[in-house]
Design an enzyme around this catalytic site. Structure first.
Site, PDB file in Angstrom:
ATOM      1  N   LYS A 279       0.549  -1.031  -0.503  1.00  0.00           N
ATOM      2  CA  LYS A 279       0.025   0.137  -0.085  1.00  0.00           C
ATOM      3  C   LYS A 279       0.977   0.928  -0.341  1.00  0.00           C
ATOM      4  O   LYS A 279      -0.210   2.602  -0.735  1.00  0.00           O
ATOM      5  CB  LYS A 279      -1.075   0.242   1.102  1.00  0.00           C
ATOM      6  CG  LYS A 279      -2.225  -1.355   0.954  1.00  0.00           C
ATOM      7  CD  LYS A 279      -3.394  -0.438   2.082  1.00  0.00           C
ATOM      8  CE  LYS A 279      -4.069  -2.058   2.349  1.00  0.00           C
ATOM      9  NZ  LYS A 279      -5.234  -1.868   3.199  1.00  0.00           N
ATOM     10  N   ASP A 315     -10.080   3.196   1.677  1.00  0.00           N
ATOM     11  CA  ASP A 315     -10.250   2.285   3.553  1.00  0.00           C
ATOM     12  C   ASP A 315     -10.707   3.457   4.526  1.00  0.00           C
ATOM     13  O   ASP A 315     -11.352   2.937   4.908  1.00  0.00           O
ATOM     14  CB  ASP A 315      -9.200   1.899   4.152  1.00  0.00           C
ATOM     15  CG  ASP A 315      -8.026   0.393   3.115  1.00  0.00           C
ATOM     16  OD1 ASP A 315      -9.082  -0.077   2.664  1.00  0.00           O
ATOM     17  OD2 ASP A 315      -7.322   0.051   3.244  1.00  0.00           O
ATOM     18  N   GLY A 354      -1.400  -0.288   9.886  1.00  0.00           N
ATOM     19  CA  GLY A 354      -1.965   0.289   9.012  1.00  0.00           C
ATOM     20  C   GLY A 354      -2.996   0.252   8.769  1.00  0.00           C
ATOM     21  O   GLY A 354      -3.737   1.200   8.203  1.00  0.00           O
ATOM     22  N   MET A 413      -8.688 -13.076  15.648  1.00  0.00           N
ATOM     23  CA  MET A 413      -8.586 -13.012  13.553  1.00  0.00           C
ATOM     24  C   MET A 413      -8.401 -14.760  13.730  1.00  0.00           C
ATOM     25  O   MET A 413      -7.761 -15.297  14.830  1.00  0.00           O
ATOM     26  CB  MET A 413      -8.129 -12.621  13.095  1.00  0.00           C
ATOM     27  CG  MET A 413      -7.786 -12.928  12.078  1.00  0.00           C
ATOM     28  SD  MET A 413      -7.066 -11.542  10.611  1.00  0.00           S
ATOM     29  CE  MET A 413      -5.296 -12.292  10.600  1.00  0.00           C
ATOM     30  N   ALA A 436     -12.837  -3.867  13.058  1.00  0.00           N
ATOM     31  CA  ALA A 436     -11.301  -4.453  11.911  1.00  0.00           C
ATOM     32  C   ALA A 436     -11.709  -5.891  10.955  1.00  0.00           C
ATOM     33  O   ALA A 436     -12.009  -6.268  10.294  1.00  0.00           O
ATOM     34  CB  ALA A 436     -10.429  -3.312  11.550  1.00  0.00           C
TER      35      ALA A 436
HETATM   36  P1  NAP Z   1      -0.902  -4.019  11.108  1.00  0.00           P
HETATM   37  O1  NAP Z   1      -0.320  -3.138  10.135  1.00  0.00           O
HETATM   38  O2  NAP Z   1       0.658  -5.783  10.266  1.00  0.00           O
HETATM   39  O3  NAP Z   1      -0.942  -4.158  12.238  1.00  0.00           O
HETATM   40  C1  NAP Z   1      -0.972  -5.392  13.195  1.00  0.00           C
HETATM   41  C2  NAP Z   1      -1.806  -4.108  14.457  1.00  0.00           C
HETATM   42  O4  NAP Z   1      -2.406  -4.968  15.025  1.00  0.00           O
HETATM   43  C3  NAP Z   1      -0.685  -3.255  14.957  1.00  0.00           C
HETATM   44  O5  NAP Z   1      -1.316  -2.738  15.842  1.00  0.00           O
HETATM   45  C4  NAP Z   1      -0.074  -4.424  16.162  1.00  0.00           C
HETATM   46  O6  NAP Z   1       0.589  -4.457  17.046  1.00  0.00           O
HETATM   47  C5  NAP Z   1      -1.399  -5.421  16.332  1.00  0.00           C
HETATM   48  N1  NAP Z   1      -1.150  -6.596  16.883  1.00  0.00           N
HETATM   49  C6  NAP Z   1      -1.113  -7.320  16.375  1.00  0.00           C
HETATM   50  N2  NAP Z   1      -0.384  -8.927  17.408  1.00  0.00           N
HETATM   51  C7  NAP Z   1      -1.114  -8.365  18.587  1.00  0.00           C
HETATM   52  C8  NAP Z   1      -1.924  -8.755  19.503  1.00  0.00           C
HETATM   53  N3  NAP Z   1      -0.773 -10.410  19.966  1.00  0.00           N
HETATM   54  N4  NAP Z   1      -1.301  -8.872  21.005  1.00  0.00           N
HETATM   55  C9  NAP Z   1      -1.703  -7.155  20.794  1.00  0.00           C
HETATM   56  N5  NAP Z   1      -1.358  -6.665  19.381  1.00  0.00           N
HETATM   57  C10 NAP Z   1      -1.419  -6.577  18.248  1.00  0.00           C
HETATM   58  O7  NAP Z   1      -2.225  -5.548  10.507  1.00  0.00           O
HETATM   59  P2  NAP Z   1      -3.203  -3.976   9.880  1.00  0.00           P
HETATM   60  O8  NAP Z   1      -3.264  -4.052   8.019  1.00  0.00           O
HETATM   61  O9  NAP Z   1      -3.657  -3.052  10.407  1.00  0.00           O
HETATM   62  O10 NAP Z   1      -4.121  -4.863   9.944  1.00  0.00           O
HETATM   63  C11 NAP Z   1      -5.181  -5.296  10.816  1.00  0.00           C
HETATM   64  C12 NAP Z   1      -6.596  -5.768  11.422  1.00  0.00           C
HETATM   65  O11 NAP Z   1      -6.967  -5.005  10.676  1.00  0.00           O
HETATM   66  C13 NAP Z   1      -6.179  -7.316  10.124  1.00  0.00           C
HETATM   67  O12 NAP Z   1      -7.361  -8.196  11.151  1.00  0.00           O
HETATM   68  C14 NAP Z   1      -7.074  -7.311   9.107  1.00  0.00           C
HETATM   69  O13 NAP Z   1      -7.499  -8.014   8.459  1.00  0.00           O
HETATM   70  C15 NAP Z   1      -7.722  -6.198   9.860  1.00  0.00           C
HETATM   71  N6  NAP Z   1      -8.175  -5.514   8.454  1.00  0.00           N
HETATM   72  C16 NAP Z   1      -9.624  -5.216   7.825  1.00  0.00           C
HETATM   73  C17 NAP Z   1     -10.185  -4.121   6.982  1.00  0.00           C
HETATM   74  C18 NAP Z   1     -11.489  -4.197   6.477  1.00  0.00           C
HETATM   75  O14 NAP Z   1     -11.913  -3.984   5.524  1.00  0.00           O
HETATM   76  N7  NAP Z   1     -12.256  -4.770   7.698  1.00  0.00           N
HETATM   77  C19 NAP Z   1      -9.339  -3.655   6.707  1.00  0.00           C
HETATM   78  C20 NAP Z   1      -8.052  -3.149   6.629  1.00  0.00           C
HETATM   79  C21 NAP Z   1      -7.781  -3.996   8.199  1.00  0.00           C
HETATM   80  P3  NAP Z   1       2.382  -4.377  17.768  1.00  0.00           P
HETATM   81  O15 NAP Z   1       2.328  -2.490  16.822  1.00  0.00           O
HETATM   82  O16 NAP Z   1       2.074  -4.185  18.662  1.00  0.00           O
HETATM   83  O17 NAP Z   1       3.190  -4.841  16.874  1.00  0.00           O
END
Ligand code: NAP
Length: 496
Positions: A279, A315, A354, A413, A436
């Site tokens: 992205k 988004d 993200g 998830m 999300a």
């Molecule tokens: P990302 O950039 O990899 O960020 C992941 C986030 O989750 C970070 O804040 C991370 O914290 C946190 N995290 C991961 N494992 C954790 C744990 N065990 N305990 C506490 N915090 C944890 O991923 P992203 O793109 O933001 O996506 C995150 C989620 O949003 C995913 O499930 C994705 O499928 C969902 N999403 C949904 C949509 C939709 O259209 N519904 C759109 C976008 C994303 P740290 O900084 O501490 O690592």
């Protein structure tokens, strides 16, 4: 045409699969190298449609390792018995006597790469007297497919050309647009005759292969990994619903999205969805990036306007409008001067990745008061500083009296469905809770929020909103949202 190769070993199994393939295939390929004891005459007598008889030697990736004379004798027999097609390898075509009822496919395979000299190899095959020339080679890079398309476009001779392997999928789907005589598809998962083949059902139903024409517009999702993306199912179903001549394919871009976009300009792709991990890195490939995407530093959608690629981010508005809908019966219209229902709301945003970034930018823009909480505290602080809002530790979220709690972490998830990013004790009945995570469609957080009497928004609402916005950006038509949502729920197993 769709060709289903039959790779069974026994006469009975082959006959059963020929019958099963009849409704799905225009032609079946009898891969006799897997069944050297099969009775060819009987198979031909029992065929219900045209067949290709193939007896592939190991030197061309087949299973036959016996004497060449024996192999050629069987292919000759297929010609003499009047099979519609025989597939003869490029290095032995001169040894087959032609028959009046049989077309000869002259084939060449490369399981290591897509050769540099495709055009020369193709010309050689044509000169050898092929009724149909066939080249199948391994794609090591998505760009190898472009050379196959160029070959198909330029060829004046009936040709089958495709790339094998995961990266060759698009050649199997889009080849038809460029005049490919046929594409191979398996009868069922596990019965592929070459790497990268998808099932005939998927080709027909997901990619609507039979509707692909020279004028079909191409769309796709740039991601890595991409195999489990739900976007092809959602967008192809939407195109079908709206009667559009368009097809949407997965594009596994492993390293350099800028180089990919540059190379694929020749394909005139009309729109891309862009997702992890590209992205941000894809921004320099655009001719123009709108203000929102530029501010966030990330885009998820690209639209082709007369050859110019414009990047934007659906988004943000998708998440914001899902939230606004929860605060009013009518989604607030964010025209200049209109106050959003989110303005002044206290938002607890869990996560700083993200997804958090996209949501947070949208909310701050509308005047919401955002508190960012994240496992890695410094990351929360960095995002908060950029946005001009506050941050806290996950352990402190209970003390922030939030109107809205948003989870943008991956906690909860699938397969970790028993986890939740916020304890039930922080959920109050006057809160809106937005998760999300969309797999599963109802997370533990959403279940507990419902039990506490909160209004809830699932990740599916966000997902559908961003996909619908992309669809509208690309086509200028209203997105068939119910169809899109039904596809997601079905894929997630939440609908029969
Ligand atoms: P990302 O950039 O990899 O960020 C992941 C986030 O989750 C970070 O804040 C991370 O914290 C946190 N995290 C991961 N494992 C954790 C744990 N065990 N305990 C506490 N915090 C944890 O991923 P992203 O793109 O933001 O996506 C995150 C989620 O949003 C995913 O499930 C994705 O499928 C969902 N999403 C949904 C949509 C939709 O259209 N519904 C759109 C976008 C994303 P740290 O900084 O501490 O690592």
């Amino acid at each position: 045409m769709i060709c289903i190769p039959i790779v069974n070993r026994t006469q009975g199994e082959i006959e059963a699969d020929m019958a099963s393939a009849a409704g799905l295939a225009d032609v079946v390929e009898l891969r006799l190298d897997y069944a050297p004891a099969a009775d060819l005459r009987r198979l031909l007598e029992r065929r219900t449609g045209p067949v290709i008889v193939t007896y592939r030697p190991s030197r061309e990736g087949g299973a036959f390792t016996g004497p060449e004379d024996e192999r050629l004798a069987l292919l000759q027999r297929a010609v003499d018995l009047g099979a519609e097609y025989v597939d003869v390898e490029w290095d032995c075509v001169g040894r087959i006597r032609r028959g009046p009822r049989t077309k000869v496919i002259v084939s060449r395979h490369d399981f290591q790469r897509t050769p540099d000299d495709l055009v020369r190899l193709h010309a050689e095959i044509v000169r050898s007297g092929a009724d149909i020339a066939k080249i199948a080679c391994l794609a090591r890079d998505l760009r190898d497919n472009l050379r196959i398309f160029d070959l198909l476009r330029a060829s004046k001779h009936p040709t089958i050309a495709l790339c094998m392997g995961e990266l060759g999928l698009i050649s199997r789907v889009l080849g038809r647009k460029f005049g490919n005589v046929l594409t191979y598809a398996s009868l069922r998962p596990g019965s592929e005759s070459a790497p990268g083949q998808i099932t005939a059902a998927e080709l027909r139903e997901l990619y609507r292969y039979k509707k692909i024409r020279a004028a079909t517009s191409i769309y796709g999702v740039i991601a890595n990994p991409v195999a489990h993306s739900m976007s092809p199912a959602i967008h192809n179903a939407a195109f079908e619903e709206m009667g559009l001549h368009a097809v949407y394919v997965p594009l596994k871009v492993e390293t350099d999205p800028v180089a990919f976009v540059k190379a694929f300009r020749s394909l005139d792709v009309q729109g891309y969805s862009v997702t992890l991990p590209h992205k941000e890195a894809i921004l320099p490939a655009m001719d123009e990036v709108d203000e929102l995407a530029r501010k966030i530093g990330a885009l998820n959608s690209v639209v082709n306007r007369n050859g110019r690629l414009l990047g934007t981010n659906t988004d943000v508005t998708a998440a914001v409008s899902a939230l606004e809908e929860a605060f009013s019966d009518e989604p607030a219209r964010r025209k200049p001067g209109n106050r959003s229902s989110l303005s002044g709301k206290r938002i607890l945003l869990i996560g700083a990745g993200g997804a958090a970034r996209a949501v947070a930018f949208g909310l701050v823009e509308l005047g919401a008061k955002v508190m960012v909480a994240n496992r890695t505290r410094e990351r929360a602080a960095r995002l908060a500083q950029e946005l001009g809002c506050d941050s806290c530790a996950l352990s402190e979220i209970g003390s922030y009296g939030a109107d809205v709690l948003i989870n943008t972490t991956s906690v909860g998830m699938s397969p970790n469905v028993k986890e939740t990013p916020a304890p039930a004790s922080v959920l109050r009945k006057d809160m809106v809770v937005f998760d999300a995570v969309y797999n599963p469609p109802e997370t533990r957080l959403i279940r507990e929020a419902k039990a506490a009497g909160c209004r809830t928004i699932t990740g599916i609402a966000w997902f559908v909103n961003q996909a619908a916005a992309q669809f509208e950006l690309w086509t200028g038509k209203p997105a068939p949202r119910e169809v899109m949502e039904r596809v997601i729920r079905k894929k997630l197993g939440a609908l029969p």
